[in-house]
Design a protein around this motif. Structure first.
Motif, PDB file in Angstrom:
ATOM      1  N   LEU B  34      36.679  78.631  32.660  1.00 52.96           N
ATOM      2  CA  LEU B  34      35.346  78.443  32.745  1.00 52.96           C
ATOM      3  C   LEU B  34      34.848  79.837  33.077  1.00 52.96           C
ATOM      4  O   LEU B  34      33.526  80.038  33.319  1.00 52.96           O
ATOM      5  CB  LEU B  34      34.969  77.674  34.006  1.00 52.96           C
ATOM      6  N   VAL B  38      29.682  78.503  29.141  1.00 56.02           N
ATOM      7  CA  VAL B  38      29.797  77.381  28.358  1.00 56.02           C
ATOM      8  C   VAL B  38      28.743  77.834  27.256  1.00 56.02           C
ATOM      9  O   VAL B  38      28.136  79.183  27.418  1.00 56.02           O
ATOM     10  CB  VAL B  38      29.180  76.195  28.951  1.00 56.02           C
ATOM     11  N   GLY B  48      23.833  76.319  30.232  1.00 54.62           N
ATOM     12  CA  GLY B  48      23.385  75.390  28.936  1.00 54.62           C
ATOM     13  C   GLY B  48      22.039  76.093  28.631  1.00 54.62           C
ATOM     14  O   GLY B  48      21.786  75.981  27.350  1.00 54.62           O
ATOM     15  N   THR B  71      25.873  70.397  20.957  1.00 50.67           N
ATOM     16  CA  THR B  71      25.089  69.990  21.980  1.00 50.67           C
ATOM     17  C   THR B  71      24.106  68.977  21.470  1.00 50.67           C
ATOM     18  O   THR B  71      23.590  69.094  20.439  1.00 50.67           O
ATOM     19  CB  THR B  71      24.377  71.159  22.579  1.00 50.67           C
ATOM     20  N   PHE B 261      23.681  70.750  36.079  1.00 54.24           N
ATOM     21  CA  PHE B 261      24.584  70.650  35.360  1.00 54.24           C
ATOM     22  C   PHE B 261      25.926  70.480  36.024  1.00 54.24           C
ATOM     23  O   PHE B 261      26.158  70.825  36.974  1.00 54.24           O
ATOM     24  CB  PHE B 261      24.542  71.760  34.025  1.00 54.24           C
ATOM     25  N   ALA B 263      30.235  71.406  34.527  1.00 57.69           N
ATOM     26  CA  ALA B 263      30.671  71.645  33.431  1.00 57.69           C
ATOM     27  C   ALA B 263      32.449  71.200  33.790  1.00 57.69           C
ATOM     28  O   ALA B 263      32.836  71.771  35.007  1.00 57.69           O
ATOM     29  CB  ALA B 263      30.616  73.071  33.258  1.00 57.69           C
ATOM     30  N   SER B 271      35.626  72.512  26.639  1.00 63.50           N
ATOM     31  CA  SER B 271      34.965  72.255  27.828  1.00 63.50           C
ATOM     32  C   SER B 271      33.777  71.392  27.522  1.00 63.50           C
ATOM     33  O   SER B 271      33.281  71.217  26.354  1.00 63.50           O
ATOM     34  CB  SER B 271      34.191  73.678  28.563  1.00 63.50           C
ATOM     35  N   THR B 273      29.988  69.926  29.118  1.00 66.69           N
ATOM     36  CA  THR B 273      29.130  70.050  30.098  1.00 66.69           C
ATOM     37  C   THR B 273      27.892  68.780  29.849  1.00 66.69           C
ATOM     38  O   THR B 273      27.538  68.374  28.783  1.00 66.69           O
ATOM     39  CB  THR B 273      28.271  71.432  29.762  1.00 66.69           C
TER      40      THR B 273
END
Lengths: 167, 302
Positions: B34, B38, B48, B71, B261, B263, B271, B273
């Motif tokens: 992480l 992201v 995001g 996304t 969010f 994640a 990953s 999210t």
């Protein structure tokens, strides 16, 4: 650092450094060469230190963690080769002392500085990251709560500056 | 007029050139979980909605890496889909491409353009100037990065309306981000300052006849590392409101964006999210209600 690794700094300078520079300075204040100064107590543990020491099971817990950590390091496909010529028993003791020392527990770390012990090994950032992961695995196996894991990592992380030498 | 894939192909070409110029022959995934953030909706690594001063992919110093993401965002009246790729070198330089597809739904119909999709291509470049976001836990110095996002909008049938409003079809955002993970509590803080004149992040063009100057917009992210592979966070980004007022009065007003969010990185290379997003007003002339809804993103790193 120009002074030879084993030369101790004056006590007051040592304590001031440790207050300001945490792990790196605690190791730089290596006191093994001078038995008299080895009696000096480091900064007493703060409430945060005490809570962390408690979470890690005091010195016994830290030794157990160090033992597991070394076994995992030697077996790690990525960085095991760095430890091939190391005496594992010695490393286990040194690591336990180092963990205890950065948490301001009742121990003395009398080993080499990070800089000297890792000099010439051409350690890259990816190797350091791998070591952090192995330590996390060991802490998970010892069932150390994640909050405490972060606390120890925060004390050890700055050592990357002395350990990572590869460009 | 279909979207010209040239920037996308050029970036992919550049990424593969970078890939072949540097040994080893395969990309690397040696970052801690992480710590590469992201993929933001513009394609840059970060949260995001906002780019951070971390270099994306899972590669670390001395390595190159690539990542891809998809996304989907869905609010009461609109849908946004984004896909993209990023390439990173030496944990210093990041190149990203993203393609956004915004479904205007009933609003398009109301504007006489049923089935209108607004498509935007974004080419991003980010350079980490200084600092380390993760390991310098004894210092306050954050990682600092400078980034640029070159955006080009394909407005379809809305093009003439945007022309009439004085909104250009392409624009560049330039931003400076400062990011630090406070390791002991496991809290990440990011502050980004973005120079932009994008309307709705570029989906309604850039600037207007009444407001064409670049403005500095602040953006903030806070995230807490709950577990090694799980982060919870919140983001907020202000946006310029260049199309308000316009010939449509307050009908094209816009608001700040925000999200909450989670994640999760089940694996080094994956990953996921999920977020609740608040995109504020989007063409309130047609849809006056605040657009809130769900955000889901998947990122793969190699």
């Amino acid at each position: 650092m120009q002074a030879p690794a084993k030369q101790a700094l004056p006590k007051q300078a040592c304590l001031t450094l440790m207050r300001n520079r945490l792990a790196g300075a605690a190791l730089a204040c290596s006191l093994s060469a001078l038995p008299a100064l080895a009696q000096t107590t480091a900064t007493p543990p703060s409430p945060v230190d005490s809570a962390l020491l408690q979470a890690f099971g005091q010195q016994a817990g830290l030794q157990g963690l160090a033992d597991d950590f070394v076994i995992r390091l030697l077996a790690d496909a990525r960085i095991g080769h760095f430890f091939k010529t190391i005496n594992p028993k010695h490393l286990k003791k040194q690591l336990a002392d180092q963990f205890c020392s950065v948490l301001h527990g009742p121990c003395e770390y009398d080993g080499e500085t990070m800089k000297n012990s890792h000099a010439g090994l051409d350690i890259a950032r990816k190797d350091f990251n791998a070591l952090v992961e192995v330590l996390q695995d060991a802490m998970d196996a010892q069932q150390i709560p994640f909050a405490a894991q972060k606390g120890l990592l925060a004390r050890l992380a700055p050592m990357h500056r002395d350990i990572v030498t590869a460009r | 007029m279909t979207f010209c894939p040239a920037p996308l192909l050029a970036a992919a070409g550049l990424a593969s050139t970078l890939c072949c110029s540097f040994a080893p022959a395969h990309a690397a995934t040696d970052k801690l979980l992480l710590t590469g953030g992201v993929s933001s909706i513009d394609g840059a690594a970060g949260g995001g909605l906002t780019p951070w001063a971390v270099i994306g992919t899972q590669a670390t110093a001395g390595q190159w890496g690539i990542s891809g993401f998809a996304t989907a965002v869905s609010t009461q009246d609109y849908r946004l889909r984004v896909v993209g790729l990023a390439a990173a070198w030496n944990d210093r330089l990041e190149l990203s491409v993203a393609q956004q597809d915004f479904d205007t739904g009933a609003t398009g119909t109301a504007l006489g353009l049923p089935g209108l999709h607004l498509r935007q291509g974004i080419l991003g470049l980010k350079w980490r100037l200084a600092g380390d976001a993760v390991l310098d836990s004894d210092r306050l110095m954050p990682a600092i990065a400078l980034g640029i996002a070159a955006k080009r909008l394909n407005a379809g049938g809305l093009a003439s309306t945007l022309d009439a409003l004085g909104a250009r079809r392409s624009g560049n955002d330039v931003y400076l981000s400062a990011t630090k993970l406070f390791l002991a509590p496991g809290v990440l803080v990011n502050a980004t300052l973005r120079a932009t004149r994008a309307n709705q992040n570029g989906l309604l063009g850039f600037g207007s006849s009444t407001a064409s100057a670049y403005r500095l917009m602040p953006e903030l992210s806070l995230a807490w590392l709950a577990k090694r592979n799980l982060a919870l966070g919140v983001e907020y980004r202000q946006k310029p409101d260049n199309l308000n007022p316009s010939a449509l009065g307050h009908g094209l007003a816009e608001d700040a964006w925000a999200d909450l969010f989670v994640a999760w990185a089940p694996h080094k290379q994956v990953s996921v999210t999920a977020a609740w997003v608040d995109l504020g007003a989007i063409v309130p002339a047609v849809k006056p209600q605040r657009q809130t809804g769900a955000y889901l993103s998947v990122q793969l790193a190699f």
